[in-house]
Design an enzyme around this catalytic site. Structure first.
Site, PDB file in Angstrom:
ATOM      1  N   HIS A  19      24.652  43.313  40.314  1.00 17.20           N
ATOM      2  CA  HIS A  19      23.811  42.530  39.409  1.00 17.20           C
ATOM      3  C   HIS A  19      24.101  42.867  37.946  1.00 17.20           C
ATOM      4  CE1 HIS A  19      20.919  40.937  42.505  1.00 17.20           C
ATOM      5  NE2 HIS A  19      21.553  41.872  43.185  1.00 17.20           N
ATOM      6  N   ASP A  57      17.361  38.885  35.453  1.00 20.22           N
ATOM      7  CA  ASP A  57      17.773  38.746  36.842  1.00 20.22           C
ATOM      8  C   ASP A  57      16.645  38.054  37.604  1.00 20.22           C
ATOM      9  OD1 ASP A  57      17.981  39.682  39.789  1.00 20.22           O
ATOM     10  OD2 ASP A  57      19.894  40.332  38.950  1.00 20.22           O
ATOM     11  N   ASN A  80      29.929  38.582  44.271  1.00 21.14           N
ATOM     12  CA  ASN A  80      30.971  38.931  43.301  1.00 21.14           C
ATOM     13  C   ASN A  80      32.326  39.062  43.987  1.00 21.14           C
ATOM     14  OD1 ASN A  80      29.175  39.014  41.123  1.00 21.14           O
ATOM     15  ND2 ASN A  80      28.718  41.168  41.450  1.00 21.14           N
TER      16      ASN A  80
END
Length: 471
Positions: free
Chosen positions: A37, A140, A379
């Protein structure tokens, strides 16, 4: 696309040139303190700074804090929460492996950081000078409580989703599946296809085996609230990869949706790894043949039993393929150090390398890498796609099962390695990806997506356009 239309409606009234005043503009950011994150949040910071001229303030938890020395002088870093006792309390909430209760941990972190963040944000706003004004707060999407603090203090908020559009689309369907009685699942129906969410199965929505259904539902409700209550949702993806899910999200949320990825291909040169990278592996890769090496890495959080690690070791040996394997210190449950079997080092000499952490983007873009065995965090999945590398998928929790399903069934650039990990199964999977015609077809499709990702960030590409709108 629906999301682009909504964004245009907002930006058409005033261009960036006409909205900027003589005062400096600053974007405030607060990432969740996990590697997966922090990385996209700081990549987004790089994009907004380089392409929009925005200065950046990064609020961060006292655990897994980013290193300010790796970032431009225009960035400010503000720790949220004071004292060793508070830092220890935050650190105690961070799960250390696949069997942690992540939904509960995320909500507990949000609750813990809310009050000290309000103090830090008030100080930051009070310290603003005329030439330095907070434009917005990017949070976030797991920080709904933190976001509410910004709203209460009059700062517009944007929600950053660090997963793919396919994941958010699945989260949006979660309440409906609960209302129909499909969730929580009947264990005998886990392979049931979800007609509401093709190509997902019921098992792909079991996002955590360690959390109660009530905890999971509350966590997802807060994530969706974060998106709906924001001035817009930012996703690290691109239109050609997830167009239908992006349209669905924009319609359901009724807020602007900005698909501005792949961020790692736009925000170049910023290093945000929390672990020390072994760059010697790049010299080793230089000596290998093109597309001959399987890269094996299960991310920063996923973990497994020691018996599984041993089966992976011998499966890689028996495959006779070259490989680069990342074994971070806490990859095995209950151990800070992994002991590989006797004879393993001798068996892989000349064709295998084991390291504790890799510069993953450089590895995946290396000409020698022809496949990636991954846990399928977003990712890693996106990085693999953007470098045209097909995947063996071994998901563990959260969105990883959803990502895996799309890799296998939608993009057709990899396959899931299901069931118990055994060396014979591993050997066949590795050779299937690296040697068989099926693997070559996956590689060709992955390279086509790589080209689409490249086009998206070029001038007049969909992601570049979305970035301009966002700024």
């Amino acid at each position: 696309m629906a999301s682009m239309v909504k964004a245009e409606a907002i930006s058409s009234s005033s261009s960036p040139a006409t909205t900027r005043s003589s005062r400096r503009r600053r974007v405030l950011m607060f990432p969740l303190p996990f590697q997966g994150h922090i990385t996209p949040m700081l990549q987004l910071a790089g994009v907004l700074h380089a392409h929009g001229g925005l200065d950046v303030t990064v609020f961060h938890a006292p655990v897994n804090a980013p290193d300010p020395s790796r970032h431009p002088a225009a960035y400010r870093f503000v720790a949220v929460g004071d004292g060793n006792e508070f830092a220890a309390e935050a650190a105690a909430l961070i799960p250390t492996g696949s069997y942690g209760d992540f939904p509960a941990a995320l909500m507990a972190l949000d609750a813990l950081l809310r009050v000290p963040f309000e103090d830090a944000l008030r100080r930051a706003l009070a310290a603003e000078e005329d030439e330095d004004v907070a434009a917005c707060l990017v949070v976030d999407s797991n920080f709904r409580g933190v976001q509410a603090v910004g709203e209460r203090l009059g700062v517009p908020t944007l929600s950053l989703r660090t997963g793919g559009a396919c994941c958010l689309a699945a989260y949006l369907a979660f309440p409906e599946l609960c209302a129909k009685g499909i969730l929580p699942p009947d264990q005998l129906q886990l392979d049931m296809p979800l007609t509401e969410l093709p190509p997902l199965r019921l098992r792909d929505m079991v996002l955590s085996t360690t959390s109660s259904h009530a905890t999971m539902a509350t966590c997802l409700e807060r994530i969706l609230d974060s998106s709906r209550c924001s001035s817009g949702v930012i996703l690290n993806t691109f239109n050609d990869l997830e167009n239908s899910d992006l349209e669905k999200i924009a319609t359901d949320l009724n807020v602007p949706v900005y698909a501005i990825g792949p961020l790692h291909k736009i925000s170049i040169g910023l290093e945000s790894s929390l672990l020390t990278q072994d760059r010697n592996c790049l010299e080793w890769l230089d000596k290998q043949e093109t597309e001959s090496v399987l890269y094996v890495s299960f991310g920063s959080l996923a973990s497994m039993d020691r018996e599984e690690l041993l089966e992976i070791a011998w499966g890689l040996v028996d495959s006779q393929m070259s490989f680069l394997w990342v074994i971070r210190p806490n990859l095995a449950h209950g151990s800070q150090r992994v002991h590989l079997p006797d004879g393993f080092e001798e068996a892989i000499r000349g064709r295998g390398m084991v390291i504790s952490w890799a510069p993953q983007q450089d590895v995946l873009s290396h000409r020698a890498v022809g496949g990636f065995w991954t846990h399928n965090g977003w990712n890693s999945t996106l990085e693999s796609i953007c470098d045209g590398v097909p995947m063996i998928c071994r998901p563990h929790f959260a969105d990883q099962m959803i990502n895996t399903r799309y890799v296998q069934e939608v993009w057709k650039i990899g396959f899931e390695l299901e069931g118990k990990l055994e060396r014979e199964t591993i050997e066949r999977a590795v050779r299937r990806l690296m040697c068989k015609e099926e693997g070559k077809e996956m590689r060709r499709r992955a390279k086509a997506l790589k080209n689409q990702a490249r086009i998206s960030v070029e001038k007049e590409g969909s992601s570049k356009t979305a970035i301009d709108m966002l700024i």
